[in-house]
Design an enzyme around this catalytic site. Sequence first.
Site, PDB file in Angstrom:
ATOM      1  N   ASN A 135      -3.720   8.860   4.819  1.00 36.53           N
ATOM      2  CA  ASN A 135      -2.467   8.266   5.293  1.00 36.53           C
ATOM      3  C   ASN A 135      -2.265   8.294   6.803  1.00 36.53           C
ATOM      4  OD1 ASN A 135      -1.854   7.855   2.622  1.00 36.53           O
ATOM      5  ND2 ASN A 135      -0.535   9.655   2.432  1.00 36.53           N
ATOM      6  N   PRO A 167      -7.643   7.593  -3.986  1.00 37.56           N
ATOM      7  CA  PRO A 167      -9.050   7.204  -3.928  1.00 37.56           C
ATOM      8  C   PRO A 167      -9.510   6.976  -2.484  1.00 37.56           C
ATOM      9  CG  PRO A 167      -7.798   5.705  -5.361  1.00 37.56           C
ATOM     10  CD  PRO A 167      -6.810   6.623  -4.710  1.00 37.56           C
ATOM     11  N   ASP A 195      -4.221 -14.180  -3.261  1.00 41.70           N
ATOM     12  CA  ASP A 195      -4.894 -15.054  -4.223  1.00 41.70           C
ATOM     13  C   ASP A 195      -6.081 -14.303  -4.835  1.00 41.70           C
ATOM     14  OD1 ASP A 195      -6.753 -14.913  -2.205  1.00 41.70           O
ATOM     15  OD2 ASP A 195      -6.646 -17.025  -1.633  1.00 41.70           O
ATOM     16  N   ASP A 223      -9.795  -9.660   3.330  1.00 43.01           N
ATOM     17  CA  ASP A 223     -10.231 -10.916   2.707  1.00 43.01           C
ATOM     18  C   ASP A 223     -10.435 -11.948   3.802  1.00 43.01           C
ATOM     19  OD1 ASP A 223     -10.537 -13.360   1.465  1.00 43.01           O
ATOM     20  OD2 ASP A 223      -8.651 -13.282   0.332  1.00 43.01           O
ATOM     21  N   ARG A 265       0.828  -1.214   0.000  1.00 46.62           N
ATOM     22  CA  ARG A 265       0.000   0.000   0.000  1.00 46.62           C
ATOM     23  C   ARG A 265       0.861   1.261   0.000  1.00 46.62           C
ATOM     24  NH1 ARG A 265      -3.507   2.646   4.399  1.00 46.62           N
ATOM     25  NH2 ARG A 265      -5.077   3.779   3.190  1.00 46.62           N
ATOM     26  N   HIS A 308       0.455   4.447  -2.555  1.00 43.55           N
ATOM     27  CA  HIS A 308       0.253   5.837  -2.121  1.00 43.55           C
ATOM     28  C   HIS A 308       1.442   6.727  -2.495  1.00 43.55           C
ATOM     29  CE1 HIS A 308      -3.324   5.415   0.845  1.00 43.55           C
ATOM     30  NE2 HIS A 308      -3.435   4.582  -0.158  1.00 43.55           N
ATOM     31  N   ASP A 309       2.597   6.138  -2.710  1.00 43.30           N
ATOM     32  CA  ASP A 309       3.736   6.910  -3.223  1.00 43.30           C
ATOM     33  C   ASP A 309       3.496   7.276  -4.687  1.00 43.30           C
ATOM     34  OD1 ASP A 309       6.228   8.124  -3.418  1.00 43.30           O
ATOM     35  OD2 ASP A 309       7.243   6.249  -3.954  1.00 43.30           O
ATOM     36  N   HIS A 328      -6.359  -5.923  -2.247  1.00 39.32           N
ATOM     37  CA  HIS A 328      -7.124  -6.090  -1.013  1.00 39.32           C
ATOM     38  C   HIS A 328      -7.393  -7.565  -0.698  1.00 39.32           C
ATOM     39  CE1 HIS A 328      -8.724  -1.643  -1.100  1.00 39.32           C
ATOM     40  NE2 HIS A 328      -7.438  -1.733  -0.881  1.00 39.32           N
ATOM     41  N   THR A 329      -6.665  -8.456  -1.334  1.00 35.10           N
ATOM     42  CA  THR A 329      -6.669  -9.871  -0.962  1.00 35.10           C
ATOM     43  C   THR A 329      -5.805 -10.104   0.279  1.00 35.10           C
ATOM     44  OG1 THR A 329      -6.067 -12.105  -1.692  1.00 35.10           O
ATOM     45  CG2 THR A 329      -4.777 -10.331  -2.606  1.00 35.10           C
ATOM     46  N   VAL A 332       0.916  10.096  -5.896  1.00 34.30           N
ATOM     47  CA  VAL A 332       1.158  11.500  -5.555  1.00 34.30           C
ATOM     48  C   VAL A 332       2.497  11.943  -6.139  1.00 34.30           C
ATOM     49  CG1 VAL A 332       1.268  13.174  -3.678  1.00 34.30           C
ATOM     50  CG2 VAL A 332      -0.137  11.117  -3.423  1.00 34.30           C
ATOM     51  N   SER A 353      -8.950 -15.871   3.033  1.00 38.41           N
ATOM     52  CA  SER A 353      -7.517 -16.211   3.089  1.00 38.41           C
ATOM     53  C   SER A 353      -6.754 -14.917   3.342  1.00 38.41           C
ATOM     54  CB  SER A 353      -7.084 -16.855   1.780  1.00 38.41           C
ATOM     55  OG  SER A 353      -7.571 -16.099   0.668  1.00 38.41           O
ATOM     56  N   ASP A 376       8.178   8.458  -6.302  1.00 35.18           N
ATOM     57  CA  ASP A 376       9.423   9.189  -6.035  1.00 35.18           C
ATOM     58  C   ASP A 376       9.777   9.181  -4.555  1.00 35.18           C
ATOM     59  OD1 ASP A 376       7.482  10.840  -4.989  1.00 35.18           O
ATOM     60  OD2 ASP A 376       8.258  12.680  -5.905  1.00 35.18           O
TER      61      ASP A 376
HETATM   62  C1  HEM Z   1      -9.345   1.390  -5.755  1.00 37.90           C
HETATM   63  C2  HEM Z   1      -9.177   2.309  -4.850  1.00 37.90           C
HETATM   64  C3  HEM Z   1      -8.706   2.008  -3.456  1.00 37.90           C
HETATM   65  C4  HEM Z   1      -9.301   2.406  -2.298  1.00 37.90           C
HETATM   66  C5  HEM Z   1     -10.550   3.269  -2.178  1.00 37.90           C
HETATM   67  C6  HEM Z   1      -8.535   1.867  -1.208  1.00 37.90           C
HETATM   68  C7  HEM Z   1      -8.810   2.076   0.132  1.00 37.90           C
HETATM   69  C8  HEM Z   1      -8.174   1.440   1.170  1.00 37.90           C
HETATM   70  C9  HEM Z   1      -8.507   1.628   2.566  1.00 37.90           C
HETATM   71  C10 HEM Z   1      -9.555   2.593   3.099  1.00 37.90           C
HETATM   72  C11 HEM Z   1      -7.713   0.807   3.295  1.00 37.90           C
HETATM   73  C12 HEM Z   1      -7.689   0.668   4.812  1.00 37.90           C
HETATM   74  C13 HEM Z   1      -6.863   1.789   5.427  1.00 37.90           C
HETATM   75  C14 HEM Z   1      -6.951   1.873   6.929  1.00 37.90           C
HETATM   76  O1  HEM Z   1      -7.512   0.990   7.570  1.00 37.90           O
HETATM   77  O2  HEM Z   1      -6.471   2.868   7.495  1.00 37.90           O
HETATM   78  C15 HEM Z   1      -6.881   0.099   2.361  1.00 37.90           C
HETATM   79  C16 HEM Z   1      -5.949  -0.857   2.703  1.00 37.90           C
HETATM   80  C17 HEM Z   1      -5.098  -1.463   1.804  1.00 37.90           C
HETATM   81  N1  HEM Z   1      -4.968  -1.130   0.471  1.00 37.90           N
HETATM   82 FE1  HEM Z   1      -6.246  -0.046  -0.627  1.00 37.90          FE
HETATM   83  N2  HEM Z   1      -7.496   1.135  -1.717  1.00 37.90           N
HETATM   84  C18 HEM Z   1      -7.553   1.210  -3.077  1.00 37.90           C
HETATM   85  C19 HEM Z   1      -6.639   0.665  -3.950  1.00 37.90           C
HETATM   86  C20 HEM Z   1      -5.506  -0.016  -3.579  1.00 37.90           C
HETATM   87  C21 HEM Z   1      -4.410  -0.354  -4.451  1.00 37.90           C
HETATM   88  C22 HEM Z   1      -4.310   0.065  -5.915  1.00 37.90           C
HETATM   89  C23 HEM Z   1      -3.510  -1.038  -3.707  1.00 37.90           C
HETATM   90  C24 HEM Z   1      -2.183  -1.617  -4.110  1.00 37.90           C
HETATM   91  C25 HEM Z   1      -1.872  -2.011  -5.334  1.00 37.90           C
HETATM   92  C26 HEM Z   1      -4.056  -1.156  -2.379  1.00 37.90           C
HETATM   93  C27 HEM Z   1      -3.484  -1.854  -1.341  1.00 37.90           C
HETATM   94  C28 HEM Z   1      -3.987  -1.910  -0.063  1.00 37.90           C
HETATM   95  C29 HEM Z   1      -3.497  -2.826   0.946  1.00 37.90           C
HETATM   96  C30 HEM Z   1      -2.468  -3.923   0.736  1.00 37.90           C
HETATM   97  C31 HEM Z   1      -4.185  -2.525   2.129  1.00 37.90           C
HETATM   98  C32 HEM Z   1      -3.985  -3.165   3.518  1.00 37.90           C
HETATM   99  C33 HEM Z   1      -2.878  -2.384   4.221  1.00 37.90           C
HETATM  100  C34 HEM Z   1      -2.509  -2.891   5.605  1.00 37.90           C
HETATM  101  O3  HEM Z   1      -3.056  -3.879   6.074  1.00 37.90           O
HETATM  102  O4  HEM Z   1      -1.646  -2.221   6.226  1.00 37.90           O
HETATM  103  N3  HEM Z   1      -5.248  -0.497  -2.324  1.00 37.90           N
HETATM  104  N4  HEM Z   1      -7.170   0.513   1.077  1.00 37.90           N
END
Ligand code: HEM
Length: 331
Positions: free
Chosen positions: A95, A164, A254, A246, A65, A69-70, A194-195, A73, A249, A77
């Site tokens: 963030n 987003p 996956d 998820d 993640r 987020h890098d 988000h898997t 924005v 799993s 970089d």
């Molecule tokens: C499609 C738009 C997306 C939205 C609206 C979104 C939103 C979020 C939110 C709200 C969380 C939880 C943050 C928290 O609890 O503070 C999250 C977690 C996460 N997001 Fe996304 N996300 C998006 C796309 C992505 C993308 C493109 C990736 C990576 C390629 C990603 C990877 C992750 C991961 C791995 C987590 C879990 C992080 C952790 O457990 O520390 N997300 N996301």
Amino acid sequence: MKMSSFRWNCCYFLLINIFLLNLTVRSQLTTDFYNSSCPNLFKIVRKEVVKALINEMRMGASLLRLHFHDCFVNGCDGSVLLDGGEDSEKSALPNVNSLRGFDVIDTIKSSVENACNGTVSCADILTIAARDSVSLSGGPSWKVLLGRRDGTISNGSLANLVIPSPFDPMDTIVSKFTNAGLNLTDVVSLSGAHTIGRARCALFSNRLFNFSGTGSPDSTLDTTMLTDLQNLCPQNGDGNATAVLDRNSTDLFDNHYFKNLLNGKGLLSSDQILFSSDEANSTTKPLVQSYINNGSLFFGDFVKSMIRMGNINPKVGSDGEIRKSCRVINS
Ligand code: HEM
Ligand SMILES: *[C@@H]1O[C@H](CO)[C@@H](O)[C@H](O)[C@H]1NC(C)=O
Ligand SMILES: *[C@@H]1O[C@H](CO)[C@@H](O)[C@H](O)[C@H]1NC(C)=O
Ligand SMILES: *[C@@H]1O[C@H](CO)[C@@H](O)[C@H](O)[C@H]1NC(C)=O
Ligand SMILES: *[C@@H]1O[C@H](CO)[C@@H](O)[C@H](O)[C@H]1NC(C)=O
Ligand SMILES: *[C@@H]1O[C@H](CO)[C@@H](O)[C@H](O)[C@H]1NC(C)=O
Ligand SMILES: *[C@@H]1O[C@H](CO)[C@@H](O)[C@H](O)[C@H]1NC(C)=O
Ligand SMILES: *[C@@H]1O[C@H](CO)[C@@H](O)[C@H](O)[C@H]1NC(C)=O
Ligand SMILES: *[C@@H]1O[C@H](CO)[C@@H](O)[C@H](O)[C@H]1NC(C)=O
Ligand SMILES: *[C@@H]1O[C@H](CO)[C@@H](O)[C@H](O)[C@H]1NC(C)=O
């Protein structure tokens, strides 16, 4: 006869040259960028990511993640890693109290500095760490493109605009990806990240009791999962408890994220709308369905999208710098 064939060949070569030139101008990153300047780079990063995952499996998700987020924005970089400033990316809404893994990046950076002082950018370290996090979690692996330099500006207001939100409707999410140079396939395949990982109650509790002023929970949410989440996230709670993204799993990379959507088990609203919203029928739903049917297709598309995301606006040549510490710009 000979003449026309010559003309054709001539144009053919010209076209190929234009094509190659175009490619080199567009993507100046290469897979062997540090081959001679830091030959053990991949081993060093992987070893530290392995250690971090043994300590806490969730860290793979957190590092993945961070890279996302890098990149959104001002391009990939390393700007998200910079400390300080009221308007820093770290203090931006998506963030703050949310991004994790900065200490792991510090550890990787110091191991890399010990081996190849002043050579490898923080942006590239984050890109490799994200790749390793995916593959060590059971996902695909791929060759990362490298050669990014570190930015000197951390822009929190920009982060608030371009990252987003889980409350965004579909068209907003799609346009945030489009503005970053990505398309609908990238929206769906990258959402598959988000898997793995977790999310705080505050980011989905609007679905649990009175969704959009309807007086009822989000009707697209599975009822068993609804009860579990209502217990985890009481209405008077602080919103800081976390749920797994998820349920099937949790720490395994996956295609179950997509299978969950089919069963109303997406955690965030931004997850479930990829399958259940009216707009999804003609846009994202067919893609979700194809990843449900074919896990290899998801892995292949995810890799392509990660490479496209990693190519957003790279700083190369004399742009930017190779930061000594990922938290501060060089003096
Ligand atoms: C499609 C738009 C997306 C939205 C609206 C979104 C939103 C979020 C939110 C709200 C969380 C939880 C943050 C928290 O609890 O503070 C999250 C977690 C996460 N997001 Fe996304 N996300 C998006 C796309 C992505 C993308 C493109 C990736 C990576 C390629 C990603 C990877 C992750 C991961 C791995 C987590 C879990 C992080 C952790 O457990 O520390 N997300 N996301
Ligand atoms: C860089 O290293 C990789 C892996 O060790 C190798 O496959 C590749 O040929 C090398 N490239 C160059 C230009 O030396
Ligand atoms: C890297 O080199 C600089 C001088 O160029 C030095 O100040 C610094 O201590 C070195 N760092 C490491 C980890 O060797
Ligand atoms: C940060 O981003 C905002 C929104 O795009 C822009 O108006 C502002 O000029 C940027 N600040 C810096 C220091 O680049
Ligand atoms: C997104 O871009 C990729 C690469 O150019 C392409 O293969 C894919 O079909 C595009 N997806 C959509 C929905 O246009
Ligand atoms: C749900 O929210 C709406 C709008 O905020 C409000 O008018 C309504 O009273 C709420 N319903 C319940 C059951 O709390
Ligand atoms: C949630 O946790 C953060 C620190 O992680 C803290 O700053 C915040 O105050 C907490 N929220 C509430 C409502 O307790
Ligand atoms: C995950 O889904 C599979 C079917 O796809 C099922 O057999 C298994 O029991 C599920 N595991 C959990 C923990 O829900
Ligand atoms: C989308 O598909 C669902 C299920 O097939 C259907 O109930 C719904 O009416 C469709 N919505 C639109 C706008 O086509
Ligand atoms: C699944 O996708 C892969 C990669 O695109 C493809 O090679 C394979 O033929 C697909 N399998 C099925 C059963 O469609």
